[in-house]
Design an enzyme around this catalytic site. Structure first.
Site, mmCIF file in Angstrom:
data_model
loop_
_atom_site.group_PDB
_atom_site.id
_atom_site.type_symbol
_atom_site.label_atom_id
_atom_site.label_comp_id
_atom_site.label_asym_id
_atom_site.label_seq_id
_atom_site.Cartn_x
_atom_site.Cartn_y
_atom_site.Cartn_z
ATOM 1 N N HIS A 1 0.874 -1.205 0.597
ATOM 2 C CA HIS A 1 0.090 -0.115 0.222
ATOM 3 C C HIS A 1 1.256 0.885 0.027
ATOM 4 C CE1 HIS A 1 1.208 -0.086 4.353
ATOM 5 N NE2 HIS A 1 0.486 1.454 4.584
HETATM 6 C C1 UD1 Z 1 -2.553 5.359 6.194
HETATM 7 C C2 UD1 Z 1 -0.555 5.702 6.421
HETATM 8 C C3 UD1 Z 1 0.796 4.681 6.490
HETATM 9 C C4 UD1 Z 1 -0.593 2.895 7.216
HETATM 10 C C5 UD1 Z 1 -1.720 2.901 6.052
HETATM 11 C C6 UD1 Z 1 -1.918 1.438 6.602
HETATM 12 C C7 UD1 Z 1 -0.660 8.464 6.556
HETATM 13 C C8 UD1 Z 1 0.246 9.298 6.076
HETATM 14 N N1 UD1 Z 1 -0.054 7.283 5.875
HETATM 15 O O1 UD1 Z 1 -2.016 5.043 4.566
HETATM 16 O O2 UD1 Z 1 1.510 5.069 6.885
HETATM 17 O O3 UD1 Z 1 1.374 2.213 6.739
HETATM 18 O O4 UD1 Z 1 -2.692 4.024 6.876
HETATM 19 O O5 UD1 Z 1 -3.680 1.335 6.157
HETATM 20 O O6 UD1 Z 1 -1.352 8.236 7.132
HETATM 21 N N2 UD1 Z 1 -9.605 4.784 1.517
HETATM 22 C C9 UD1 Z 1 -10.575 4.142 2.024
HETATM 23 N N3 UD1 Z 1 -10.986 3.563 3.048
HETATM 24 C C10 UD1 Z 1 -10.200 3.845 4.047
HETATM 25 C C11 UD1 Z 1 -9.355 4.573 3.947
HETATM 26 C C12 UD1 Z 1 -8.605 4.617 2.978
HETATM 27 O O7 UD1 Z 1 -10.786 3.678 1.103
HETATM 28 O O8 UD1 Z 1 -10.694 2.744 5.697
HETATM 29 C C13 UD1 Z 1 -8.962 4.638 0.455
HETATM 30 C C14 UD1 Z 1 -8.893 6.420 0.002
HETATM 31 O O9 UD1 Z 1 -8.753 5.787 -1.419
HETATM 32 C C15 UD1 Z 1 -7.654 6.918 0.657
HETATM 33 C C16 UD1 Z 1 -6.171 6.102 0.572
HETATM 34 O O10 UD1 Z 1 -7.221 4.484 0.971
HETATM 35 O O11 UD1 Z 1 -7.354 8.488 0.026
HETATM 36 C C17 UD1 Z 1 -5.618 6.393 1.582
HETATM 37 O O12 UD1 Z 1 -5.904 6.198 2.574
HETATM 38 P P1 UD1 Z 1 -4.847 7.089 3.645
HETATM 39 O O13 UD1 Z 1 -5.519 7.270 5.527
HETATM 40 O O14 UD1 Z 1 -4.729 8.542 3.273
HETATM 41 O O15 UD1 Z 1 -3.560 6.463 3.748
HETATM 42 P P2 UD1 Z 1 -3.301 5.193 3.213
HETATM 43 O O16 UD1 Z 1 -2.110 4.474 2.473
HETATM 44 O O17 UD1 Z 1 -4.447 4.307 4.188
#
Ligand code: UD1
Length: 363
Positions: free
Chosen positions: A205
């Site tokens: 991821h």
């Molecule tokens: C975040 C953390 C990362 C951690 C990871 C664990 C930061 C900068 N990054 O990354 O360090 O390793 O979590 O998973 O804080 N999304 C969904 N549903 C959710 C959450 C996210 O669909 O419940 C999708 C969305 O499209 C979102 C993308 O995932 O834009 C990224 O989510 P985000 O929380 O920004 O970062 P992660 O890649 O999950």
């Protein structure tokens, strides 16, 4: 004494759970569980509360997804409102995600002591958003709880007052040791029709691997090759699925020996990893969990902020080069496994040590 413990994303839940339990056992602090809502899908969030015995959050800030600035800013604005309303004595943050930094910043500016659990880890790679979050959170924390000795040296090199730093062990491993037995009774292997060690597990991821076509394609190519010999189970992060679709790689992956499934809960995933023959990952925590479980781990990154998993554990850095990934996978599968070694203080008692330090300071 009122303490807010803050969670936001999936890897925060298994770190806060033992701290939350230790605080409740100790009884000195009144704990308040705050969920920022950075992760909000049921399979990325809610499922972990039941799995880990975490109470329902007292407050949900429901910030959701967004750019770094927007997400961090939303957590700050909403957490600040809460802190101003509820007079808090301490804020506990874990790990290195945007929610960690945002909550720490709010507390520090309102002169509320901040405890950072998993302090001092450094990848020395400032292109990782987590590295920025780590450095900044540590610089404004009053209690820095470290998981490994390299973290102590990093904090010393940054000039952080040693009286604030405590080597306590690893709360994520507290959770693993608490739930490993229960995981042994779950039916995930039967449900996926898998046999012990006859499959690999993949998680992926990191923005550096999945947000651009070139690294993602190199990784998919390696996976096509490895999975022609070893089935690979891939509980896929929503961010990765979105990008595999965007770059038209999803069909290649789905027609290979990689089985893409929905994200799993804590207990199922722990069992899946524990019985696997090999893990391929770019996660931070999984490097530590595989070390304790003794499962070979190929980390699809150029660096790690958790060097003890290389020196004492089962971790091997392979980056995103197709040939390197395939070669190291073959090597890992061909050598017999040694007995896992537990890094110093990864003994299931880290949360109790943390609560002891805090109680002594506050009483
Ligand atoms: C975040 C953390 C990362 C951690 C990871 C664990 C930061 C900068 N990054 O990354 O360090 O390793 O979590 O998973 O804080 N999304 C969904 N549903 C959710 C959450 C996210 O669909 O419940 C999708 C969305 O499209 C979102 C993308 O995932 O834009 C990224 O989510 P985000 O929380 O920004 O970062 P992660 O890649 O999950």
């Amino acid at each position: 004494m009122k303490v807010a413990t803050v969670v936001g994303t999936r890897p925060n839940f298994m770190k806060i759970a033992p701290i939350s339990a230790a605080l409740r056992r100790d009884g000195f602090f009144e704990p308040l569980l705050v969920h920022t809502g950075q992760h909000y899908d049921a399979k990325m969030s809610k499922i972990f509360f039941a799995d880990l015995g975490l109470p329902v959050p007292d407050i949900d800030l429901s910030v959701g997804s967004g750019s770094h600035g927007r997400q961090t800013g939303q957590v700050m604005a909403r957490f600040e409102e809460l802190v101003l309303k509820d007079s808090l004595d301490l804020v506990v943050v874990v790990g290195d995600v945007n929610s960690t930094l945002a909550a720490a910043l709010v507390a520090a500016k309102l002169h509320i002591p901040v405890a950072h659990v998993e302090a001092g880890l450094r990848s020395f790679d400032r292109t990782m958003p987590e590295e920025i979050n780590r450095v900044l959170t540590d610089s404004i924390s009053d209690f820095l709880f470290a998981t490994e000795r390299a973290a102590l040296a990093n904090l010393r090199a940054e000039g952080i007052d040693e009286r604030k730093v405590f080597f306590v062990g690893n709360v994520m491993i507290d959770s693993l040791l608490t739930h490993r037995q229960r995981a042994a009774e779950c039916t995930i292997l039967e449900r996926l029709a898998l046999t012990d060690r006859a499959y690999g597990v993949l998680t992926l991821h990191r923005p550096s691997n999945v947000d651009a076509l070139a690294p993602l394609e190199r990784i998919v190519t390696a996976l096509e090759e490895i999975s022609s010999r070893l089935a690979i189970i891939f509980p896929a992060h929503p961010r990765t699925v979105k990008n595999l679709e965007r770059f038209n790689l999803i069909e290649r992956l789905d027609t290979s020996g990689v089985r893409r499934i929905d994200p799993l809960g804590y207990v199922d995933f722990l069992r899946l990893v524990d019985c696997s023959g090999l893990v391929l990952t770019d996660s931070g925590g999984l490097q530590e969990e595989t070390t304790v479980l003794g499962v070979p781990c190929l980390t699809l990154r150029e660096n790690t902020e958790r060097p003890v998993t290389l020196s004492e554990g089962t971790n091997c850095l392979v980056g995103s080069d197709t040939h390197e990934i395939v070669a190291q996978a073959e090597k890992a599968l061909s050598v017999p496994r040694g007995r896992p070694r537990l890094p110093e203080l990864w003994d299931g008692q880290a949360a109790d040590r943390i609560v002891k330090v805090l109680r002594e300071r506050f009483s």
